[in-house]
Write an enzyme that holds these catalytic residues in place. Structure first.
Site, PDB file in Angstrom:
ATOM      1  N   VAL A   1       7.663  -3.242  24.104  1.00 19.54           N
ATOM      2  CA  VAL A   1       7.338  -1.948  24.697  1.00 19.54           C
ATOM      3  C   VAL A   1       8.523  -1.013  24.538  1.00 19.54           C
ATOM      4  CG1 VAL A   1       6.854  -0.745  26.862  1.00 19.54           C
ATOM      5  CG2 VAL A   1       5.647  -2.870  26.303  1.00 19.54           C
TER       6      VAL A   1
ATOM      7  N   GLY B   1       5.998 -14.092  31.416  1.00 20.19           N
ATOM      8  CA  GLY B   1       6.729 -15.047  32.254  1.00 20.19           C
ATOM      9  C   GLY B   1       5.869 -15.439  33.444  1.00 20.19           C
TER      10      GLY B   1
ATOM     11  N   GLY C   1       4.883  -8.744  29.702  1.00 18.09           N
ATOM     12  CA  GLY C   1       5.711  -9.901  30.050  1.00 18.09           C
ATOM     13  C   GLY C   1       4.867 -11.119  30.371  1.00 18.09           C
TER      14      GLY C   1
ATOM     15  N   GLU D   1      24.032 -26.423  37.176  1.00 18.45           N
ATOM     16  CA  GLU D   1      23.313 -27.302  36.248  1.00 18.45           C
ATOM     17  C   GLU D   1      24.069 -27.460  34.927  1.00 18.45           C
ATOM     18  OE1 GLU D   1      19.767 -25.015  36.012  1.00 18.45           O
ATOM     19  OE2 GLU D   1      18.829 -25.968  37.747  1.00 18.45           O
TER      20      GLU D   1
ATOM     21  N   ALA E   1      11.281 -18.493  40.385  1.00 17.26           N
ATOM     22  CA  ALA E   1       9.954 -18.640  39.790  1.00 17.26           C
ATOM     23  C   ALA E   1       8.822 -18.558  40.827  1.00 17.26           C
ATOM     24  CB  ALA E   1       9.877 -19.946  39.005  1.00 17.26           C
TER      25      ALA E   1
ATOM     26  N   ASP F   1      11.205 -10.802  38.551  1.00 22.70           N
ATOM     27  CA  ASP F   1      12.626 -10.453  38.662  1.00 22.70           C
ATOM     28  C   ASP F   1      12.893  -8.967  38.511  1.00 22.70           C
ATOM     29  OD1 ASP F   1      13.090 -13.100  38.985  1.00 22.70           O
ATOM     30  OD2 ASP F   1      14.199 -13.405  37.123  1.00 22.70           O
TER      31      ASP F   1
END
Lengths: 435, 435
Positions: free
Chosen positions: A81, A15, A13, A173, A324, A309
């Site tokens: 994966v 991120g 990952g 948003e 984040a 997360d």
């Protein structure tokens, strides 16, 4: 890399969790393989801007290889994966490849979840990847086109009816920006409809929007949304969604349920952990997150860590939020833990430092909660903008994003209003390949 | 618009021909319906930059509605034309809608053609739309990823072997930019391959590249391509293309045919007129272009015009080329013809004014032929850049594109190297929906 005897860290990952761990290991005596299904790191906090045509996809994404080109102890691998063998310490990829690890970090993040209503996915797309964002952009822009071409007034009204399910930061948003598009961006562009007559509703099952903020800020956020033209509906869960619209309340209890014809419903109501968590033989919470130990390792497997997360971490009786900054801190912690272990030192416990909570609402409207200090409105929006643009990776992206923002601000225009990709009718099946 | 008695002009296609005609009718006493399958005008001369990740899709496209928002006599309609009834003067759309016209302008452009080898389309994608460009971008970026993950040396070499079929301006641009990506952009980013070892071949069946330029400029272009690292192969037609590679020469004549394993083959060898030309009962040339009269109207139908790449026009014994300036001039001419007719004046013949011919080759390399005045190299490149950025629609686009170019120039980087869209293997079927 055969013959390389350095400690091999496999990170799944790219991120915030995985990338921050990778960078924090730059000078460690390890070799790293970073695996991601996509070739880019995505700045997810601005993804809603791509979905609403304010930014281009490349504005908020950068190739992982490019970010890490000068870090010579990393190999980036595009791949998915498929299995983890914790006993043999190997990871198997979908393309048939296999990697042996000394330490494994799973940081594959989260996906949107429909809580047992997977059939809603087709008619209420969620927002987690660039493909999701481009799909939502297509749906929203096509809805106005259909309304313009339509002659039946009910049908037209349904095309001009937008709903966002979920009053968290992403839902707020999206709803705020949709209202801005309808009221300002598309002004004067249509001949048979007035986009300003579009209805944008934000549907929150709980009692208030932005429930992770103090109550006073939730109320301010709701007022700012209403000023932008969003109707906020709280306290009524969505009971059904299909291609024609949605039902507020339980559809089985017809007397108390409201059926709303709306051709565009967006899903911002829930996230579940990445399915990769299930590949570990480890306890998980209801959302599928892996319950890690205090040092973020998996019980019984000190050589396997989980960050971001996908990790379920409790601190002072509260869960560490899936944001984040928490993912970055976890990534950096795992890097420190690996270094400590290699040096024969004890591994410290992870400690989340909460720098505050921001949410943007729309043009010049935001809420900020920094260590009990609350801010809302224009000032909060500038604070939010500065924080987000500052954290964007790469100088070029920052500059371009700032110019795009300045342009959007002065002109009310959104430059990325380009429909491409599979040009299906928004009422047809959802782009399932795109997930 | 019912009850509106103004002369109704229906324009099919929002490219250079259709858009320039629409704008030139701004102050005429007509109402206009502009129909396009896509919601945007595309600046096609820079499309190869999107395919090679130098620009984002929205950098070179602008919504037609937005461009025309202040021109009150235009209605923009997203839709696909399915039939034309020249006797009843109606156009039928795929969504069931139908439009009556007083004057019709067909300006639906061209598409790429495989000259009887439609089975090559899967393995050699062409470049005409934004979706084509994003598809090519995915294929090219994934080829390097596959090479990196590959352990078999032959397989790896085939992933690093790129061919562009067709030595016209698009082929030259694509090949030059691919070489730049391999040699500079991707440098230092891979661990198992050296992208600079990639082979980029430009395959031209005729005796020289850029055959529409004077011979001396063709030779200079070839030298510039070779300096960038492109191998130019002229005089041998491609006889076969499949998922594994291509054959130079006739595959039936095995002794003289060369089979080249190459996983990425791009098609820039031919264009055919848009299929909409066939909906008219009018003579067409071999490429499917409609043979129009001197005033660009269809024989027997003075109320139907054709402009741009769909029109076959001869001037001084030579065909008017299928380039953007010709399409713009034709669009403006049709607008003038409509005005003249409404005023009861005679309609003049169309006359193409050739302002010259430009082609870019790659970083700081281009050729320019303006009325016999030839230029090549760095100076030609600056000329090309200025001309192209100047003609981009919209101030914002020009600014952003210039910044992107400046950035790419200084850093050798291409910011749009983001893979999204259906993540299929490049050797799998082509994205047929995207055309």
């Amino acid at each position: 890399m055969s013959g390389d005897t350095r400690h091999h860290v496999v990170i799944v990952g790219g991120g915030f969790g995985g990338l921050w761990a990778t960078r924090a290991l730059a000078s460690a005596a390890v070799r790293i393989t970073l695996i991601d299904r996509r070739n880019h790191h995505l700045f997810q906090p601005l993804l809603y801007q791509v979905a609403t045509a304010g930014l281009s996809a490349p504005d908020i994404a950068a190739p992982l290889r490019h970010i890490l080109r000068d870090q010579r102890n990393v190999e980036v691998r595009l791949g998915e994966v498929e299995a983890i063998d914790a006993r043999a310490r190997t990871v198997r990829l979908a393309d048939g490849g296999s990697l042996a690890y000394d330490t494994l970090l799973l940081a594959s993040g989260a996906t949107h979840a429909y809580f047992g209503h997977d059939d809603w996915a087709e008619d209420a797309p969620g927002l987690k990847t660039l493909d999701d964002a481009l799909h939502i952009r297509r749906r929203v822009l096509l809805a106005f086109e259909r309304a313009e071409a339509c002659t039946d007034p009910d049908e037209r009204a349904a095309w001009l009816d937008f709903a966002v399910v979920g009053g968290g930061p992403t839902g707020v948003e999206l709803a705020g920006t949709l209202a801005e598009i309808a009221r300002h961006t598309l002004r004067h562009e249509f001949r048979n409809i007035d986009p300003a007559h579009a209805r944008v509703r934000l549907l929150e099952a709980g009692p208030r929007v932005l429930s992770s903020f103090p109550e006073a800020l939730s109320a301010k956020a709701q007022r700012q949304l209403e000023r932008l033209g969003v109707e906020v509906v709280t306290g009524r869960p969505v009971g059904a969604i299909d291609a024609r619209g949605y039902t507020l309340g339980d559809p089985a209890d017809a007397a108390n349920a409201t059926v709303v014809p709306a051709r565009t419903v967006l899903w911002a109501a829930g996230v579940a952990a990445s399915p990769l968590g299930a590949l570990l033989d480890a306890p998980r919470d209801r959302a599928g997150r892996v319950r890690v130990q205090a040092d973020l390792s998996v019980p019984g497997h000190p050589e396997i860590f989980v960050a971001g997360d996908l990790a379920s971490v409790q601190q002072d009786g509260k869960p560490v939020p899936g944001v984040a900054p928490a993912a970055k801190q976890m990534g950096a912690h795992v890097a420190a833990a690996i270094r400590a272990r290699l040096a024969g030192k004890p591994v410290p416990a992870f400690r989340y430092r909460d720098f505050g909570n921001l949410a943007t609402i729309g043009r010049m409207a935001a809420v900020v909660d920094v260590r009990g200090f609350a801010l809302s409105g224009v000032l909060a929006w500038w604070f939010w903008l500065a924080a987000h643009v500052f954290f964007l990776i790469g100088f070029r992206n920052r500059l371009i994003v700032l110019i795009n923002w300045a342009w959007a601000y002065w002109s009310y225009q959104r430059h990325a209003r380009i429909i491409f990709g599979v040009d299906r009718a928004p009422d047809a099946t959802v782009d399932s390949d795109a997930r």
